[in-house]
Design a protein around this motif. Sequence first.
Motif, PDB file in Angstrom:
ATOM      1  N   LEU A 177       0.825  -1.207   0.000  1.00 22.73           N
ATOM      2  CA  LEU A 177       0.000   0.000   0.000  1.00 22.73           C
ATOM      3  C   LEU A 177       0.861   1.259   0.000  1.00 22.73           C
ATOM      4  CD1 LEU A 177      -2.811  -1.076   2.468  1.00 22.73           C
ATOM      5  CD2 LEU A 177      -3.106  -0.503   0.047  1.00 22.73           C
ATOM      6  N   THR A 178       1.916   1.245   0.775  1.00 22.18           N
ATOM      7  CA  THR A 178       2.803   2.409   0.825  1.00 22.18           C
ATOM      8  C   THR A 178       3.464   2.634  -0.529  1.00 22.18           C
ATOM      9  OG1 THR A 178       3.218   2.066   3.182  1.00 22.18           O
ATOM     10  CG2 THR A 178       4.809   3.415   1.978  1.00 22.18           C
ATOM     11  N   ALA A 179       3.912   1.552  -1.172  1.00 21.28           N
ATOM     12  CA  ALA A 179       4.522   1.670  -2.497  1.00 21.28           C
ATOM     13  C   ALA A 179       3.495   2.150  -3.518  1.00 21.28           C
ATOM     14  CB  ALA A 179       5.106   0.322  -2.923  1.00 21.28           C
ATOM     15  N   GLY A 180       2.269   1.630  -3.430  1.00 21.53           N
ATOM     16  CA  GLY A 180       1.233   2.039  -4.360  1.00 21.53           C
ATOM     17  C   GLY A 180       0.796   3.467  -4.167  1.00 21.53           C
ATOM     18  N   LEU A 181       0.794   3.920  -2.931  1.00 20.18           N
ATOM     19  CA  LEU A 181       0.434   5.307  -2.654  1.00 20.18           C
ATOM     20  C   LEU A 181       1.476   6.252  -3.250  1.00 20.18           C
ATOM     21  CD1 LEU A 181      -1.643   7.078  -1.156  1.00 20.18           C
ATOM     22  CD2 LEU A 181      -0.195   6.902   0.871  1.00 20.18           C
ATOM     23  N   ALA A 182       2.728   5.854  -3.184  1.00 18.19           N
ATOM     24  CA  ALA A 182       3.797   6.689  -3.743  1.00 18.19           C
ATOM     25  C   ALA A 182       3.782   6.662  -5.268  1.00 18.19           C
ATOM     26  CB  ALA A 182       5.152   6.208  -3.220  1.00 18.19           C
ATOM     27  N   ASP A 183       3.420   5.509  -5.843  1.00 18.44           N
ATOM     28  CA  ASP A 183       3.433   5.369  -7.297  1.00 18.44           C
ATOM     29  C   ASP A 183       2.399   4.328  -7.721  1.00 18.44           C
ATOM     30  OD1 ASP A 183       3.933   5.207  -9.976  1.00 18.44           O
ATOM     31  OD2 ASP A 183       5.933   4.301  -9.780  1.00 18.44           O
ATOM     32  N   PRO A 184       1.154   4.759  -7.966  1.00 21.74           N
ATOM     33  CA  PRO A 184       0.092   3.807  -8.334  1.00 21.74           C
ATOM     34  C   PRO A 184       0.386   3.014  -9.597  1.00 21.74           C
ATOM     35  CG  PRO A 184      -0.847   5.932  -7.726  1.00 21.74           C
ATOM     36  CD  PRO A 184       0.636   6.130  -7.814  1.00 21.74           C
ATOM     37  N   SER A 185       1.251   3.521 -10.467  1.00 34.45           N
ATOM     38  CA  SER A 185       1.531   2.805 -11.708  1.00 34.45           C
ATOM     39  C   SER A 185       2.223   1.466 -11.455  1.00 34.45           C
ATOM     40  CB  SER A 185       2.393   3.667 -12.633  1.00 34.45           C
ATOM     41  OG  SER A 185       3.684   3.866 -12.099  1.00 34.45           O
ATOM     42  N   ARG A 186       2.777   1.290 -10.263  1.00 35.48           N
ATOM     43  CA  ARG A 186       3.401   0.010  -9.939  1.00 35.48           C
ATOM     44  C   ARG A 186       2.368  -1.109  -9.893  1.00 35.48           C
ATOM     45  NH1 ARG A 186       7.837   0.545  -5.188  1.00 35.48           N
ATOM     46  NH2 ARG A 186       7.769  -1.690  -5.611  1.00 35.48           N
ATOM     47  N   TYR A 187       1.120  -0.742  -9.685  1.00 36.07           N
ATOM     48  CA  TYR A 187       0.056  -1.744  -9.574  1.00 36.07           C
ATOM     49  C   TYR A 187      -0.974  -1.559 -10.691  1.00 36.07           C
ATOM     50  CZ  TYR A 187       2.320  -2.669  -5.189  1.00 36.07           C
ATOM     51  OH  TYR A 187       3.271  -2.996  -4.248  1.00 36.07           O
ATOM     52  N   ALA A 188      -0.473  -1.271 -11.870  1.00 35.78           N
ATOM     53  CA  ALA A 188      -1.331  -1.114 -13.044  1.00 35.78           C
ATOM     54  C   ALA A 188      -0.922  -2.120 -14.108  1.00 35.78           C
ATOM     55  CB  ALA A 188      -1.224   0.307 -13.595  1.00 35.78           C
ATOM     56  N   VAL A 189      -1.910  -2.630 -14.827  1.00 35.39           N
ATOM     57  CA  VAL A 189      -1.677  -3.513 -15.972  1.00 35.39           C
ATOM     58  C   VAL A 189      -2.507  -2.983 -17.126  1.00 35.39           C
ATOM     59  CG1 VAL A 189      -1.196  -5.530 -14.536  1.00 35.39           C
ATOM     60  CG2 VAL A 189      -3.535  -5.088 -15.304  1.00 35.39           C
ATOM     61  N   ALA A 190      -2.303  -3.544 -18.303  1.00 37.87           N
ATOM     62  CA  ALA A 190      -3.073  -3.112 -19.466  1.00 37.87           C
ATOM     63  C   ALA A 190      -4.533  -3.508 -19.302  1.00 37.87           C
ATOM     64  CB  ALA A 190      -2.499  -3.727 -20.739  1.00 37.87           C
ATOM     65  N   ALA A 191      -5.416  -2.518 -19.362  1.00 36.66           N
ATOM     66  CA  ALA A 191      -6.849  -2.775 -19.220  1.00 36.66           C
ATOM     67  C   ALA A 191      -7.427  -3.237 -20.544  1.00 36.66           C
ATOM     68  CB  ALA A 191      -7.565  -1.511 -18.746  1.00 36.66           C
ATOM     69  N   ASP A 192      -8.465  -4.069 -20.466  1.00 35.15           N
ATOM     70  CA  ASP A 192      -9.151  -4.538 -21.669  1.00 35.15           C
ATOM     71  C   ASP A 192     -10.639  -4.629 -21.369  1.00 35.15           C
ATOM     72  OD1 ASP A 192      -9.832  -5.480 -24.111  1.00 35.15           O
ATOM     73  OD2 ASP A 192      -8.823  -7.405 -23.922  1.00 35.15           O
ATOM     74  N   PRO A 193     -11.320  -3.487 -21.253  1.00 35.64           N
ATOM     75  CA  PRO A 193     -12.725  -3.484 -20.839  1.00 35.64           C
ATOM     76  C   PRO A 193     -13.674  -4.145 -21.820  1.00 35.64           C
ATOM     77  CG  PRO A 193     -12.057  -1.309 -21.583  1.00 35.64           C
ATOM     78  CD  PRO A 193     -10.814  -2.137 -21.520  1.00 35.64           C
TER      79      PRO A 193
END
Length: 204
Positions: free
Chosen positions: A142-158
């Motif tokens: 959570l701390t890493a994601g708060l600093a940089d949310p892109s660390r927990y992003a993948v390519a979306a395919d809605p």
Amino acid sequence: MPRQRGSGDLARARLLVAVGTDKHPFERLVGWLEEWHRAVADDVGPTVQHGHTRAPAMPGAVAFLGHDDLQSAMAEADLVVCHGGPATILEARRHGHLPIVVPRDPARGEHVDDHQLLFARRLGAAGMVALTETREALFDALTAGLADPSRYAVAADPQASEARRAAVERVGRVVEELVAASVGRRQRARWRPWARSGRNGERR
């Protein structure tokens, strides 16, 4: 795709937490989130779907979210934390998230069996989720994601509805195989042939 925030962006990060609809409470995750949120309350705008667990002492608590509301929350979130439910994990990834997953543990009364543990560990090893089984691992993620949310992003395919249905079916088969294997191991461990024999090898 979750929004990307620059280092100078002071907007609050949007956090979605989803524990699913299982009847078992998930007090462990709710308690960890309460503790973490106290230190970052000014930086995070949470939505916490807590299901049959008590409402956490933090903003944004809601027992359940309808399908449309859950889709909207995932689309708007910067970070997603969820239990190890296959459908929730797949939805999070479909919306462009690498979900931070805390699987339910049946030994703690959080589920009826260990399929979430087995499934989440397999996905974690494959890099498809950020597996966090301890308080410290969750806080670090959570701390890493708060600093940089892109660390927990993948390519979306809605638009991948057909692919999603096929994936759900595959996931269902994997879960069934994992649970069956786990049950088999427990049954073999409980079976002790010598316990059924007398001193002279006679069956009791």
